[in-house]
Design a protein around this motif. Structure first.
Motif, short mmCIF file in Angstrom:
data_model
loop_
_atom_site.label_atom_id
_atom_site.label_comp_id
_atom_site.label_asym_id
_atom_site.label_seq_id
_atom_site.Cartn_x
_atom_site.Cartn_y
_atom_site.Cartn_z
N ILE A 179 0.83 -1.20 0.00
CA ILE A 179 0.00 0.00 0.00
C ILE A 179 0.87 1.26 0.00
O ILE A 179 0.49 2.29 -0.58
CB ILE A 179 -1.00 -0.03 1.18
N ASP A 214 3.34 1.85 -1.71
CA ASP A 214 3.82 2.11 -3.07
C ASP A 214 2.78 2.83 -3.92
O ASP A 214 3.08 3.21 -5.06
CB ASP A 214 4.22 0.80 -3.76
N ALA A 215 1.58 3.02 -3.40
CA ALA A 215 0.48 3.56 -4.20
C ALA A 215 0.81 4.92 -4.82
O ALA A 215 0.53 5.17 -6.00
CB ALA A 215 -0.80 3.65 -3.38
N CYS A 259 0.95 5.52 -8.77
CA CYS A 259 0.05 6.52 -9.35
C CYS A 259 0.84 7.53 -10.18
O CYS A 259 0.46 7.84 -11.32
CB CYS A 259 -0.74 7.21 -8.25
N CYS A 275 -4.17 8.90 -6.45
CA CYS A 275 -3.42 8.03 -5.54
C CYS A 275 -4.36 7.27 -4.63
O CYS A 275 -4.10 6.12 -4.28
CB CYS A 275 -2.41 8.85 -4.75
N GLU A 276 -5.48 7.88 -4.28
CA GLU A 276 -6.48 7.20 -3.46
C GLU A 276 -7.05 5.99 -4.20
O GLU A 276 -7.20 4.91 -3.62
CB GLU A 276 -7.60 8.16 -3.09
N VAL A 308 -5.57 4.25 -6.64
CA VAL A 308 -4.51 3.22 -6.73
C VAL A 308 -4.34 2.53 -5.39
O VAL A 308 -4.21 1.30 -5.33
CB VAL A 308 -3.19 3.84 -7.23
N SER A 309 -4.39 3.28 -4.32
CA SER A 309 -4.26 2.71 -2.99
C SER A 309 -5.38 1.71 -2.71
O SER A 309 -5.14 0.60 -2.20
CB SER A 309 -4.29 3.84 -1.95
N THR A 310 -6.60 2.07 -3.08
CA THR A 310 -7.74 1.17 -2.90
C THR A 310 -7.58 -0.09 -3.73
O THR A 310 -7.84 -1.19 -3.26
CB THR A 310 -9.06 1.89 -3.26
N ARG A 311 -7.11 0.06 -4.96
CA ARG A 311 -6.92 -1.10 -5.84
C ARG A 311 -5.86 -2.05 -5.26
O ARG A 311 -6.03 -3.26 -5.27
CB ARG A 311 -6.53 -0.66 -7.25
N ILE A 312 -4.77 -1.48 -4.76
CA ILE A 312 -3.73 -2.33 -4.18
C ILE A 312 -4.28 -3.05 -2.95
O ILE A 312 -4.04 -4.24 -2.76
CB ILE A 312 -2.47 -1.51 -3.83
N SER A 313 -5.04 -2.35 -2.14
CA SER A 313 -5.63 -2.96 -0.93
C SER A 313 -6.59 -4.08 -1.27
O SER A 313 -6.73 -5.04 -0.50
CB SER A 313 -6.39 -1.90 -0.12
#
Length: 142
Positions: free
Chosen positions: A8, A10-11, A15, A28-29, A31-36
């Motif tokens: 997370i 690395d998001a 991004c 970035c939010e 991308v962060s959600t997708r990684i999570s």
């Protein structure tokens, strides 16, 4: 340089690379959600880290159709323009290939935009061949 699974943390870097080097408009939010929310049994994201800086990433998924053997589908591969021509893309692609072997899959597919001629040369140099041309269709639905 190390290649490791993305976290997370690395998001922000992923991004930035996606926006600056691929031309995508993402937050970035997002991308962060997708990684999570990655389906870890089906998807992998690996990053290349150089001196503590994320220099590139690859996103791969298990891909199955009704008409062909299972493959790994490369959903995204990008290296920051600051770090290109250092073998990072090659190492990321090799890591995805290794993951394919680890899960018993022996084919990899990817799509690359028609205008990305330098990427096409890279993929050919890595042993990939283009089998057909495609046109992508997208429709927003509510």
């Amino acid at each position: 340089m190390i290649i490791r699974e993305a976290t997370i943390e690395d998001a922000f870097a992923i991004c930035n690379i996606s926006c600056a080097d691929l031309g995508y408009d993402c937050s970035c939010e997002f991308v962060s959600t997708r990684i999570s929310n990655l389906d870890k049994g089906r998807e992998k994201v690996f990053v290349a880290e150089v001196n503590g800086i994320v220099a590139g990433y690859i996103h791969a998924e298990k891909y199955q159709t009704l008409y062909f053997e299972p493959m790994i589908n490369i959903l995204g591969l990008a290296v920051s323009s600051e770090f290109r021509r250092r073998g990072i893309g090659r190492m990321l692609l090799k890591r995805a290939e290794r993951w394919a072997n680890e899960v018993g899959i022996h084919k990899i597919r990817l799509n690359s935009g028609a205008s990305r001629k330098e990427a096409h040369s890279f993929y050919r140099a890595m042993g990939y061949s283009n089998e057909k041309g495609q046109i992508r269709f997208i429709k927003d639905i509510e």
